[in-house]
Design a protein around this motif. Structure first.
Motif, short mmCIF file in Angstrom:
data_model
loop_
_atom_site.label_atom_id
_atom_site.label_comp_id
_atom_site.label_asym_id
_atom_site.label_seq_id
_atom_site.Cartn_x
_atom_site.Cartn_y
_atom_site.Cartn_z
N GLU A 110 0.82 -1.22 0.00
CA GLU A 110 0.00 0.00 0.00
C GLU A 110 0.85 1.26 0.00
OE1 GLU A 110 -3.17 0.18 2.75
OE2 GLU A 110 -4.02 -1.74 2.16
N ASP A 111 2.11 1.15 0.36
CA ASP A 111 3.00 2.30 0.29
C ASP A 111 3.91 2.23 -0.93
OD1 ASP A 111 2.00 3.34 2.64
OD2 ASP A 111 3.41 2.23 3.88
N GLY A 112 3.58 1.32 -1.87
CA GLY A 112 4.41 1.16 -3.05
C GLY A 112 4.45 2.41 -3.91
N VAL A 113 5.61 2.70 -4.49
CA VAL A 113 5.78 3.89 -5.30
C VAL A 113 4.85 3.89 -6.50
CG1 VAL A 113 7.43 5.15 -6.75
CG2 VAL A 113 8.19 4.13 -4.58
N ALA A 114 4.67 2.71 -7.11
CA ALA A 114 3.90 2.64 -8.36
C ALA A 114 2.39 2.60 -8.13
CB ALA A 114 4.32 1.41 -9.16
N VAL A 115 1.96 2.46 -6.89
CA VAL A 115 0.53 2.39 -6.59
C VAL A 115 0.21 3.50 -5.61
CG1 VAL A 115 -1.36 0.93 -5.82
CG2 VAL A 115 0.64 -0.10 -6.91
N ARG A 168 6.32 -5.19 6.40
CA ARG A 168 7.65 -4.57 6.36
C ARG A 168 8.69 -5.63 6.03
NH1 ARG A 168 5.92 -3.28 11.53
NH2 ARG A 168 7.66 -4.56 12.31
N PRO A 169 9.88 -5.24 5.57
CA PRO A 169 10.92 -6.23 5.30
C PRO A 169 11.24 -7.12 6.50
CG PRO A 169 11.51 -4.17 4.27
CD PRO A 169 10.28 -3.89 5.09
N ASP A 170 11.26 -6.55 7.72
CA ASP A 170 11.58 -7.35 8.89
C ASP A 170 10.46 -8.33 9.26
OD1 ASP A 170 10.32 -4.73 9.70
OD2 ASP A 170 10.20 -5.80 11.60
N GLU A 171 9.30 -8.19 8.62
CA GLU A 171 8.18 -9.10 8.87
C GLU A 171 8.09 -10.21 7.82
OE1 GLU A 171 4.81 -6.32 10.97
OE2 GLU A 171 5.16 -5.98 8.83
N LEU A 172 8.99 -10.20 6.86
CA LEU A 172 8.96 -11.23 5.82
C LEU A 172 9.61 -12.51 6.35
CD1 LEU A 172 9.97 -9.39 2.52
CD2 LEU A 172 7.69 -10.05 3.29
N ASP A 173 8.79 -13.48 6.70
CA ASP A 173 9.29 -14.80 7.08
C ASP A 173 8.18 -15.80 6.83
OD1 ASP A 173 7.52 -14.79 9.33
OD2 ASP A 173 9.03 -13.80 10.57
N ASP A 174 8.41 -17.05 7.19
CA ASP A 174 7.45 -18.10 6.83
C ASP A 174 6.15 -18.03 7.61
OD1 ASP A 174 7.17 -20.18 4.91
OD2 ASP A 174 7.24 -21.66 6.52
N VAL A 211 10.20 -5.90 -1.00
CA VAL A 211 11.58 -5.55 -1.33
C VAL A 211 11.72 -5.67 -2.84
CG1 VAL A 211 14.02 -6.11 -1.01
CG2 VAL A 211 12.41 -6.40 0.90
N HIS A 212 12.19 -4.61 -3.49
CA HIS A 212 12.12 -4.56 -4.95
C HIS A 212 13.04 -5.57 -5.63
CE1 HIS A 212 11.67 -3.27 -9.02
NE2 HIS A 212 12.88 -2.74 -9.09
N ASP A 213 14.30 -5.64 -5.25
CA ASP A 213 15.24 -6.54 -5.92
C ASP A 213 14.83 -7.99 -5.65
OD1 ASP A 213 18.08 -6.92 -7.20
OD2 ASP A 213 17.99 -8.27 -5.46
N PRO A 214 14.65 -8.82 -6.69
CA PRO A 214 14.15 -10.18 -6.49
C PRO A 214 14.99 -11.03 -5.55
CG PRO A 214 14.04 -9.59 -8.81
CD PRO A 214 14.81 -8.51 -8.13
N LEU A 215 16.29 -11.12 -5.79
CA LEU A 215 17.13 -11.97 -4.96
C LEU A 215 17.24 -11.42 -3.55
CD1 LEU A 215 18.89 -14.44 -4.67
CD2 LEU A 215 20.82 -13.13 -5.58
N LEU A 216 17.32 -10.10 -3.41
CA LEU A 216 17.39 -9.51 -2.07
C LEU A 216 16.10 -9.77 -1.31
CD1 LEU A 216 18.85 -7.86 0.05
CD2 LEU A 216 17.98 -5.77 -1.06
N ALA A 217 14.96 -9.66 -1.99
CA ALA A 217 13.67 -9.90 -1.33
C ALA A 217 13.62 -11.31 -0.73
CB ALA A 217 12.52 -9.72 -2.33
N TRP A 218 13.99 -12.31 -1.52
CA TRP A 218 13.93 -13.69 -1.03
C TRP A 218 15.03 -13.95 0.00
CZ3 TRP A 218 9.77 -16.34 -1.31
CH2 TRP A 218 8.88 -16.15 -2.38
N SER A 219 16.17 -13.31 -0.15
CA SER A 219 17.24 -13.50 0.84
C SER A 219 16.83 -12.95 2.20
CB SER A 219 18.52 -12.82 0.35
OG SER A 219 18.98 -13.40 -0.85
N VAL A 220 16.12 -11.81 2.21
CA VAL A 220 15.58 -11.26 3.45
C VAL A 220 14.58 -12.24 4.06
CG1 VAL A 220 14.10 -9.45 4.41
CG2 VAL A 220 15.98 -8.84 2.87
#
Length: 292
Positions: free
Chosen positions: A26-31, A64-70, A102-111
């Motif tokens: 909801e805070d995305g730049v493109a939306v 948030r990025p810190d909330e991305l987990d399983d 997280v925009h970068d694909p590999l960084l998003a999944w690594s986080v």
């Protein structure tokens, strides 16, 4: 025919799409935020707002990025799993949340991986990770030998842990995109891992080629005939031990793709039919351990 899901495919900053599904932050730049003041959501939950846009569906979130987990899997199953249309899009919504945060694909999944692995080591008091952490602990303790095949690895958290603990694991799954993702993230995390794309009923390894075979919360996803074939394959490949863990449910949970239930008696029947020495016990679900 639905396109094959590629978790690392190029995306857009703040939003991700696959067919008729759009997932956005909801805070995305493109939306722009003003979009959400003009639309009336069809469904509002703790973490999601769902909008119908003609033939398309928009799932908005604020993770948030810190909330991305399983634990994301539990939120999806609990909050959106009751809607048939959304339940069928489980994997794509999951992917969309990670990729739109997280925009970068590999960084998003690594986080996502780093957060989940850390939580599995020091689990929270509740949630999907809290439920799975003791299962991983017990599975690790039951391994005999050093070489391990994990059948139905999905994201591969358990093989990554085993590799870090000095075992020599092979992660396997029928989904090529997930295994490709695991390869990339494992290298990024500094834990290179062997992966194998295969069906559980046809494992392309030689007989007795690994010490222990694990099937941790896999067989509830397979109908009885395929489950029996998978068990025979695991026994063929294992040199020393096969370890099976399943949830104990009164009815299959469709939100997680379960198609059958197990109880201790069913596991004992499998043990008797295998012709191997076996043990059945309960620990955060049901377990069947077969020794060669």
């Amino acid at each position: 025919m639905t396109a094959v899901l590629d978790p690392l495919a190029p995306g857009h900053r703040g939003w991700w799409e696959s067919g008729e599904l759009v997932v956005c932050h909801e805070d995305g730049v493109a939306v722009p935020n003003r979009l959400f003041t003009r639309l009336v959501p069809d469904q509002v939950t703790e973490h999601f707002r769902v909008y119908a846009l003609g033939q398309r569906v928009l799932v908005a979130h604020r993770f948030r990025p810190d909330e991305l987990d399983d634990d994301l899997a539990g939120h999806l199953a609990t909050e959106l799993g009751g809607t048939q249309r959304l339940a069928a899009q489980f994997e794509r919504i999951f992917t969309g949340v990670v990729r739109s945060t997280v925009h970068d694909p590999l960084l998003a999944w690594s986080v996502f991986y780093a957060n989940t692995l850390a939580a599995l080591r020091s689990p929270p008091k509740a949630g999907a990770i809290a439920d799975f952490a003791p299962v991983h602990e017990r599975a690790s303790a039951l391994i005999r030998g050093r070489t391990v095949l994990d059948v139905g690895s999905c994201f591969g958290f358990l093989p990554l842990r085993l590799a870090a603990d000095g075992f020599s694991p092979i992660a396997s799954d029928r989904t090529a995109g997930t295994m490709a993702l695991l390869n990339r993230v494992a290298a990024w995390l500094g834990t290179p891992l062997r992966t194998l794309v295969c069906d559980a009923t046809a494992i392309p390894l030689a007989a007795r080629s690994v010490d222990t075979v694990l099937a941790i919360h896999l067989l509830e996803h397979l109908p009885p005939g395929l489950g029996t074939r998978a068990l025979h394959e695991m026994l063929r490949v294992a040199r020393r031990r096969v370890v099976i863990a399943v949830p104990l449910e009164d009815s299959p949970d469709p939100a997680y793709g379960h198609v059958r239930c197990f109880d201790p008696d069913t596991l004992r029947e499998w043990g008797n039919e295998s012709g191997q020495r076996f043990t059945v016990f309960e620990h955060h679900g049901g377990w069947l351990v077969l020794d060669r």
